[in-house]
Enzyme design. Structure first.
Site, mmCIF file in Angstrom:
data_model
loop_
_atom_site.group_PDB
_atom_site.id
_atom_site.type_symbol
_atom_site.label_atom_id
_atom_site.label_comp_id
_atom_site.label_asym_id
_atom_site.label_seq_id
_atom_site.Cartn_x
_atom_site.Cartn_y
_atom_site.Cartn_z
ATOM 1 N N HIS A 101 66.909 7.304 14.643
ATOM 2 C CA HIS A 101 66.767 7.379 16.097
ATOM 3 C C HIS A 101 68.177 7.232 16.669
ATOM 4 O O HIS A 101 69.005 6.506 16.087
ATOM 5 C CB HIS A 101 65.962 6.218 16.670
ATOM 6 C CG HIS A 101 64.565 6.078 16.171
ATOM 7 N ND1 HIS A 101 64.260 5.468 14.986
ATOM 8 C CD2 HIS A 101 63.379 6.420 16.729
ATOM 9 C CE1 HIS A 101 62.943 5.445 14.825
ATOM 10 N NE2 HIS A 101 62.374 6.026 15.868
ATOM 11 N N ASP A 103 69.211 3.629 16.724
ATOM 12 C CA ASP A 103 69.447 2.870 15.485
ATOM 13 C C ASP A 103 70.898 3.010 15.069
ATOM 14 O O ASP A 103 71.482 2.080 14.541
ATOM 15 C CB ASP A 103 68.698 3.383 14.233
ATOM 16 C CG ASP A 103 67.328 3.872 14.449
ATOM 17 O OD1 ASP A 103 66.637 3.286 15.272
ATOM 18 O OD2 ASP A 103 66.944 4.828 13.749
ATOM 19 N N GLU A 134 54.566 13.299 15.470
ATOM 20 C CA GLU A 134 54.082 12.311 14.488
ATOM 21 C C GLU A 134 52.882 11.559 15.042
ATOM 22 O O GLU A 134 53.015 10.761 15.972
ATOM 23 C CB GLU A 134 55.225 11.343 14.152
ATOM 24 C CG GLU A 134 54.822 10.308 13.108
ATOM 25 C CD GLU A 134 55.992 9.397 12.713
ATOM 26 O OE1 GLU A 134 57.156 9.863 12.693
ATOM 27 O OE2 GLU A 134 55.731 8.219 12.421
ATOM 28 N N GLU A 159 52.276 10.114 8.624
ATOM 29 C CA GLU A 159 52.639 8.823 8.033
ATOM 30 C C GLU A 159 51.383 8.123 7.522
ATOM 31 O O GLU A 159 50.392 8.005 8.245
ATOM 32 C CB GLU A 159 53.345 7.972 9.084
ATOM 33 C CG GLU A 159 53.710 6.593 8.593
ATOM 34 C CD GLU A 159 54.677 5.873 9.525
ATOM 35 O OE1 GLU A 159 55.551 6.534 10.133
ATOM 36 O OE2 GLU A 159 54.564 4.642 9.643
ATOM 37 N N HIS A 218 49.870 5.312 9.554
ATOM 38 C CA HIS A 218 49.274 5.803 10.803
ATOM 39 C C HIS A 218 47.916 6.435 10.527
ATOM 40 O O HIS A 218 46.983 6.302 11.313
ATOM 41 C CB HIS A 218 50.191 6.818 11.472
ATOM 42 C CG HIS A 218 51.519 6.262 11.889
ATOM 43 N ND1 HIS A 218 52.483 7.033 12.503
ATOM 44 C CD2 HIS A 218 52.053 5.016 11.778
ATOM 45 C CE1 HIS A 218 53.547 6.284 12.756
ATOM 46 N NE2 HIS A 218 53.308 5.065 12.316
ATOM 47 N N ASP A 259 56.106 10.734 6.469
ATOM 48 C CA ASP A 259 56.702 9.405 6.513
ATOM 49 C C ASP A 259 55.993 8.590 5.444
ATOM 50 O O ASP A 259 54.827 8.203 5.589
ATOM 51 C CB ASP A 259 56.565 8.776 7.902
ATOM 52 C CG ASP A 259 57.759 9.114 8.788
ATOM 53 O OD1 ASP A 259 58.622 9.902 8.348
ATOM 54 O OD2 ASP A 259 57.843 8.581 9.914
ATOM 55 N N ASP A 303 50.429 -1.920 11.545
ATOM 56 C CA ASP A 303 51.351 -0.990 10.906
ATOM 57 C C ASP A 303 52.374 -1.781 10.093
ATOM 58 O O ASP A 303 53.459 -2.057 10.572
ATOM 59 C CB ASP A 303 52.030 -0.181 12.023
ATOM 60 C CG ASP A 303 52.716 1.065 11.529
ATOM 61 O OD1 ASP A 303 52.468 1.464 10.383
ATOM 62 O OD2 ASP A 303 53.494 1.646 12.304
ATOM 63 N N ASP A 344 53.975 -0.947 7.435
ATOM 64 C CA ASP A 344 55.113 -0.137 6.948
ATOM 65 C C ASP A 344 55.638 -0.596 5.596
ATOM 66 O O ASP A 344 56.825 -0.875 5.426
ATOM 67 C CB ASP A 344 56.274 -0.187 7.956
ATOM 68 C CG ASP A 344 56.044 0.737 9.141
ATOM 69 O OD1 ASP A 344 55.280 1.706 9.005
ATOM 70 O OD2 ASP A 344 56.653 0.490 10.208
ATOM 71 N N ASP A 375 59.614 5.623 5.695
ATOM 72 C CA ASP A 375 59.480 4.867 6.944
ATOM 73 C C ASP A 375 58.823 3.530 6.571
ATOM 74 O O ASP A 375 57.646 3.291 6.857
ATOM 75 C CB ASP A 375 58.637 5.665 7.949
ATOM 76 C CG ASP A 375 58.711 5.077 9.342
ATOM 77 O OD1 ASP A 375 59.260 3.976 9.483
ATOM 78 O OD2 ASP A 375 58.207 5.713 10.288
HETATM 79 C C1 XUL Z 1 56.494 4.159 14.306
HETATM 80 C C2 XUL Z 1 57.115 5.211 13.501
HETATM 81 C C3 XUL Z 1 58.438 5.709 13.968
HETATM 82 C C4 XUL Z 1 58.613 7.181 13.844
HETATM 83 C C5 XUL Z 1 59.897 7.686 14.437
HETATM 84 O O1 XUL Z 1 55.329 3.629 13.796
HETATM 85 O O2 XUL Z 1 56.564 5.640 12.499
HETATM 86 O O3 XUL Z 1 59.416 5.028 13.266
HETATM 87 O O4 XUL Z 1 58.560 7.586 12.520
HETATM 88 O O5 XUL Z 1 60.040 7.347 15.760
HETATM 89 CO CO CO Z 2 57.068 7.138 11.160
#
Ligand code: XUL
Ligand code: CO
Length: 453
Positions: A118, A121, A249, A285, A288, A313, A324, A326, A356
């Protein structure tokens, strides 16, 4: 998940930087399945071919800058734990530039050829858009240099339209037009730097593009505004000659109660309704998908059916925690399913497997970044080999083809081609009586998959 939540990185008082951030770590090597060295690959062998294509080309692994370099590993009950000795915790451009160099050292040692970021970041958000843009350019100079030095490429860039105060009620879907304008200006710049860095794509994740309550929300207007922003991005893409792929996404909730891009089907419907389907593919993702109540395989199949499977992702959630989380993917069943879907569409073109994912709060040392990524890469390497073997074997696809074979000729072919209507079908039933149905054999197929895993 996005890390810039106000918690400082821990352990930043380690004095001046050595020339390397990970001096004790050499380039991670493939040592094969019998190796007991935790800092080696047991299955991922970048140049080894599977089905006539190198593993690295199949996978196109990418490091997510926001997690690897910026996530302080905080949770709702405690601040960040991550020890990142190279990071002085400040918002200075120098710190951001230095961090960018560390990111490339990390990726080089890991042997990953792509990264994603991003805007916020990689570079700090300062007091004005102008100052933030200058800072971003200064960091992008370093990213460009490091890309040149290492050959590591940008998989996709994106703009952070969810962390700053101004976006607390959305960005393109904010009720405030000045916020929309700010978001547009930020996307414009993020697209331009992505283009400058030769990014193969650009992602839109609608972090706060949703609502917290419908009592204060004009849903139709917000959706129209989101589509407007995407159309403007399509126009700008043409204007600057950016040829990368746009992705959207999906995610159903968190931070919003409901997010408009809730799952693959909702995104496809939104894109179709707003005449955007030719311009965006999906970046899917795993965590998600599961938050949306789907498997990753389901989301990938839905996207692929619409010709819109773009990128992944790569992460996973925790079955016992409902948000989430991750996490790095280590489940071979999951990576096999993902690789089956990727192979089925003929492989990635612009997309890749972007981790991710973040280390657990308890895994706070720099070396944990290596363990986490190595595990994900090895899990995908096994998934790839297994998926390839399942396809070579052919029993699974033969079964599915046979299951639909009544549509290959006779009345089935006429149904598919549109040559018959209700009257012909009624006549068919009157002449043929009850259908002769075969078992779906789910258990047999699950056993077959386990033969390979
Ligand atoms: C949030 C997510 C983000 C996107 C990019 O859950 O997955 O990091 O991948 O904005
Ligand atoms: Co993501």
């Amino acid at each position: 998940m996005f890390p810039l939540d106000g918690h400082c990185l821990a352990g930043n008082d380690h004095g001046p930087m050595s020339s390397e951030a990970f001096p004790e770590i050499q380039k991670i090597q493939y040592e094969g399945p019998s190796s007991k060295n935790p800092l080696s690959f047991k299955h991922y062998n970048a140049d080894e071919e599977v089905g006539g294509k190198a593993m690295k080309e199949h996978m196109r692994f990418s490091v997510a800058y926001w997690h690897a370099m910026r996530n302080p590993l905080a949770d709702p009950f405690g601040g960040g734990t991550a020890q990142r000795p190279w990071d002085d915790g400040s918002d200075s451009v120098e710190n951001a530039q230095n961090r960018a160099r560390v990111a490339f050292e990390f990726m080089e040692k890991l042997g990953v050829e792509y990264y994603c970021f991003h805007d916020r970041d990689v570079a700090p958000e300062l007091n004005t858009l102008e100052e933030s843009n200058v800072a971003l350019d200064a960091v992008v100079d370093v990213l460009a240099e490091e890309q040149e030095r290492t050959g590591i490429k940008l998989l996709w860039g994106t703009a952070c339209l969810f962390a700053h105060f101004r976006y607390n009620q959305g960005a393109a879907t904010s009720p405030n037009a000045d916020v929309f304008a700010y978001a547009a200006a930020q996307v414009k710049k993020a697209m331009e730097v992505t283009h400058r860095l030769g990014g193969t794509g650009y992602t839109f994740w609608g972090g706060r593009e949703g609502y917290s309550t419908l009592w204060n929300t004009d849903l139709k207007r917000e959706l129209d505004h989101l589509a407007r922003l995407l159309h403007m991005a399509v126009d700008h893409k043409k204007k600057i000659g950016f040829e990368g792929q746009f992705y959207i996404e999906p995610k159903p909730r968190e931070p919003s109660t409901h997010q408009y891009d809730s799952d693959a089907a909702a995104c496809l419907n939104f894109l179709r309704e707003h005449d955007l389907l030719d311009h965006l593919k999906l970046n899917l993702e795993t965590n998600h998908a599961t938050l949306a109540g789907h498997t990753m395989m389901h989301e990938m199949r839905v996207a692929a059916s619409a010709g819109a499977l773009g990128s992944v992702d790569a992460n996973t959630g925790d079955e016992l925690i409902g948000w989430d989380t991750d996490q790095f993917p280590t489940d071979i069943y999951l990576t096999t399913q993902i690789m089956l879907e990727i192979l089925e569409v003929g492989g990635f073109t612009t997309g890749g497997l972007n981790f991710d994912a973040k280390c657990r709060r308890e895994s706070f040392e720099p070396v944990d970044l290596f363990h986490a990524h190595i595990g994900g890469m090895d899990a995908f390497a096994r998934g790839l080999k297994i998926a390839h073997a399942i396809r070579e074997d052919g029993r699974l696809s033969d079964f599915v083809n046979d299951r639909y074979s009544s549509y290959n000729s006779g009345i089935g072919a006429k149904i598919e081609s549109g040559d018959v209507g209700f009257e012909e079908l009624e006549a068919h039933v009157l002449a043929n009586g009850e259908p002769d149905l075969k078992s779906g054999r789910q258990e047999m197929l699950e056993n077959l998959i386990n033969e390979f895993i």
